[in-house]
Design an enzyme around this catalytic site. Structure first.
Site, PDB file in Angstrom:
ATOM      1  N   SER A 116       3.335  -2.403  10.264  1.00 37.79           N
ATOM      2  CA  SER A 116       4.645  -2.453  10.440  1.00 37.79           C
ATOM      3  C   SER A 116       5.345  -3.648  10.209  1.00 37.79           C
ATOM      4  O   SER A 116       6.244  -4.174  10.724  1.00 37.79           O
ATOM      5  CB  SER A 116       5.071  -1.977  12.061  1.00 37.79           C
ATOM      6  OG  SER A 116       4.656  -0.570  12.066  1.00 37.79           O
ATOM      7  N   ASN A 139       0.856  -1.310   0.064  1.00 34.67           N
ATOM      8  CA  ASN A 139      -0.017   0.064   0.063  1.00 34.67           C
ATOM      9  C   ASN A 139       0.861   1.229  -0.030  1.00 34.67           C
ATOM     10  O   ASN A 139       1.397   1.447   1.021  1.00 34.67           O
ATOM     11  CB  ASN A 139      -0.773  -0.008   1.303  1.00 34.67           C
ATOM     12  CG  ASN A 139      -1.688   1.173   1.361  1.00 34.67           C
ATOM     13  OD1 ASN A 139      -1.925   1.794   0.461  1.00 34.67           O
ATOM     14  ND2 ASN A 139      -2.422   1.258   2.679  1.00 34.67           N
ATOM     15  N   GLU A 194      -7.207   4.407   7.505  1.00 30.19           N
ATOM     16  CA  GLU A 194      -6.679   5.828   7.525  1.00 30.19           C
ATOM     17  C   GLU A 194      -8.011   6.376   6.792  1.00 30.19           C
ATOM     18  O   GLU A 194      -8.437   7.628   6.769  1.00 30.19           O
ATOM     19  CB  GLU A 194      -5.487   6.014   6.533  1.00 30.19           C
ATOM     20  CG  GLU A 194      -4.250   5.928   7.346  1.00 30.19           C
ATOM     21  CD  GLU A 194      -3.084   5.381   6.701  1.00 30.19           C
ATOM     22  OE1 GLU A 194      -3.049   5.464   5.422  1.00 30.19           O
ATOM     23  OE2 GLU A 194      -2.245   5.005   7.240  1.00 30.19           O
ATOM     24  N   LYS A 229      -0.005   4.408  -0.212  1.00 37.10           N
ATOM     25  CA  LYS A 229      -0.759   5.556   0.303  1.00 37.10           C
ATOM     26  C   LYS A 229      -0.555   6.771  -0.705  1.00 37.10           C
ATOM     27  O   LYS A 229      -0.573   6.444  -1.891  1.00 37.10           O
ATOM     28  CB  LYS A 229      -0.362   5.710   1.758  1.00 37.10           C
ATOM     29  CG  LYS A 229      -0.274   4.395   2.519  1.00 37.10           C
ATOM     30  CD  LYS A 229      -0.115   4.703   3.871  1.00 37.10           C
ATOM     31  CE  LYS A 229       0.058   3.315   4.707  1.00 37.10           C
ATOM     32  NZ  LYS A 229      -0.195   3.463   6.151  1.00 37.10           N
ATOM     33  N   GLU A 256      -5.522  -5.355  10.476  1.00 41.86           N
ATOM     34  CA  GLU A 256      -4.588  -4.168  10.555  1.00 41.86           C
ATOM     35  C   GLU A 256      -4.804  -3.244  11.849  1.00 41.86           C
ATOM     36  O   GLU A 256      -5.447  -2.222  11.991  1.00 41.86           O
ATOM     37  CB  GLU A 256      -4.624  -3.293   9.543  1.00 41.86           C
ATOM     38  CG  GLU A 256      -4.020  -3.818   8.194  1.00 41.86           C
ATOM     39  CD  GLU A 256      -3.479  -2.897   7.073  1.00 41.86           C
ATOM     40  OE1 GLU A 256      -2.280  -3.009   6.751  1.00 41.86           O
ATOM     41  OE2 GLU A 256      -4.294  -1.865   6.836  1.00 41.86           O
ATOM     42  N   HIS A 279      -9.874   0.785   4.831  1.00 43.93           N
ATOM     43  CA  HIS A 279      -8.608   0.998   5.320  1.00 43.93           C
ATOM     44  C   HIS A 279      -8.850   2.191   6.717  1.00 43.93           C
ATOM     45  O   HIS A 279      -9.418   2.875   6.503  1.00 43.93           O
ATOM     46  CB  HIS A 279      -7.614   1.650   4.547  1.00 43.93           C
ATOM     47  CG  HIS A 279      -6.364   1.810   4.945  1.00 43.93           C
ATOM     48  ND1 HIS A 279      -5.492   2.709   5.852  1.00 43.93           N
ATOM     49  CD2 HIS A 279      -5.151   0.455   4.804  1.00 43.93           C
ATOM     50  CE1 HIS A 279      -4.432   2.196   6.361  1.00 43.93           C
ATOM     51  NE2 HIS A 279      -3.894   1.152   5.639  1.00 43.93           N
ATOM     52  N   GLY A 292       2.228   2.109  10.873  1.00 44.69           N
ATOM     53  CA  GLY A 292       3.051   3.196  10.350  1.00 44.69           C
ATOM     54  C   GLY A 292       3.962   3.505  11.811  1.00 44.69           C
ATOM     55  O   GLY A 292       4.700   4.538  11.840  1.00 44.69           O
TER      56      GLY A 292
HETATM   57  C1  PEP Z   1      -1.008   0.075   6.040  1.00 43.68           C
HETATM   58  O1  PEP Z   1      -1.262   1.192   6.084  1.00 43.68           O
HETATM   59  O2  PEP Z   1      -1.700  -0.604   5.279  1.00 43.68           O
HETATM   60  C2  PEP Z   1       0.314  -0.629   6.615  1.00 43.68           C
HETATM   61  C3  PEP Z   1       0.272  -1.699   6.833  1.00 43.68           C
HETATM   62  O3  PEP Z   1       1.332   0.521   7.043  1.00 43.68           O
HETATM   63  P1  PEP Z   1       2.518   0.118   7.459  1.00 43.68           P
HETATM   64  O4  PEP Z   1       3.122  -1.252   7.121  1.00 43.68           O
HETATM   65  O5  PEP Z   1       3.420   1.413   7.394  1.00 43.68           O
HETATM   66  O6  PEP Z   1       2.605   0.046   8.997  1.00 43.68           O
END
Ligand code: PEP
Length: 232
Positions: A192, A6, A89, A8, A156, A87, A162
């Protein structure tokens, strides 16, 4: 294992094209399918060799007066048939409600898209214990047909996205095992995931793949993560 990147609001059209070229080169001799990338809308393009290109977002119409959105007409131009929905976000920052998300889900389900459906809880919910955790997570399935044959669920935890702090094996198993007991869909973990953590994550039986943000942005690093994740 399946691997989803992803991007973003990172990468441009030019850098996404270069990324696809680079990752195809890195994975040339690797026997792998199921590598997906989700670039920003301006960088959408056709899937190529090892890489399936999907959309981070789409509105629930073919086209129309929806400023700032894209729909089927725009996605069809690049033969995009994969989409991320739900998601955190978009739920938290863009204010998408469960009702709105379910409308998107049903629209893209009707169009037979592969849907990566994301759920996750904030830290304060996780700290309230298992009952609160599952109540929160299962509310994110309201209006969602979890028996749809092209749904993949991505768990997630928001506190792991993040932050550099991945959930522990125990944290992941708690949720994935519960989801597995209810649904037959593949289940991804996201939050992460890094080159250094993929080895322990891939050992978790209820993890079918990973959704990766930060550690997917560099094609070589993501290819390294994929190669490590594929080692039996
Ligand atoms: C995400 O936002 O889908 C994600 C997993 O980000 P990160 O790997 O940076 O935590």
């Amino acid at each position: 294992m399946k691997f989803y990147a992803n991007f973003k609001m990172k990468h441009t059209r030019a850098s996404t094209s270069k990324y696809i070229e680079d990752i195809n080169k890195e994975l040339e001799d690797v026997d792998c399918a199921n590598i997906y990338i989700f670039p920003p809308a301006t960088a959408l393009q056709e899937s190529s060799k090892k890489v399936v290109v999907g959309a981070q977002n789409g509105y629930f119409e073919n086209s129309g007066a929806y400023t700032g959105e894209i729909g089927i007409e725009q996605l069809d131009e690049f033969n995009i048939k994969t989409i991320l929905i739900g998601h955190s976000e978009r739920r938290e920052i863009l204010g998408e409600s469960q009702e709105f998300i379910a409308k998107k889900f049903n629209f893209y389900k009707e169009k037979n898209f592969d849907i990566i459906y994301c759920i996750g809880e904030p830290l304060e919910v996780r700290e309230q214990g298992e009952d609160a955790l599952f109540e929160y997570l299962f509310a994110q399935f309201e209006g969602i047909d979890t028996s749809y044959s092209n749904i993949t669920i991505a768990y997630e935890p928001i506190w792991a996205i993040g932050t550099g702090i991945s959930a522990t094996t125990k944290d992941i198993e708690l949720v994935h095992n519960k989801l597995k007991s209810k649904f037959s869909a593949d289940i991804l973990y996201g939050g992460s995931v890094k080159v250094d953590s993929i080895e322990s994550i891939k050992e978790i039986e209820s993890v079918d793949g990973v959704l990766v943000g930060s550690a997917s942005l560099d094609a070589k690093e993501f290819a390294k993560l994929i190669k490590k994740g594929l080692i039996a």
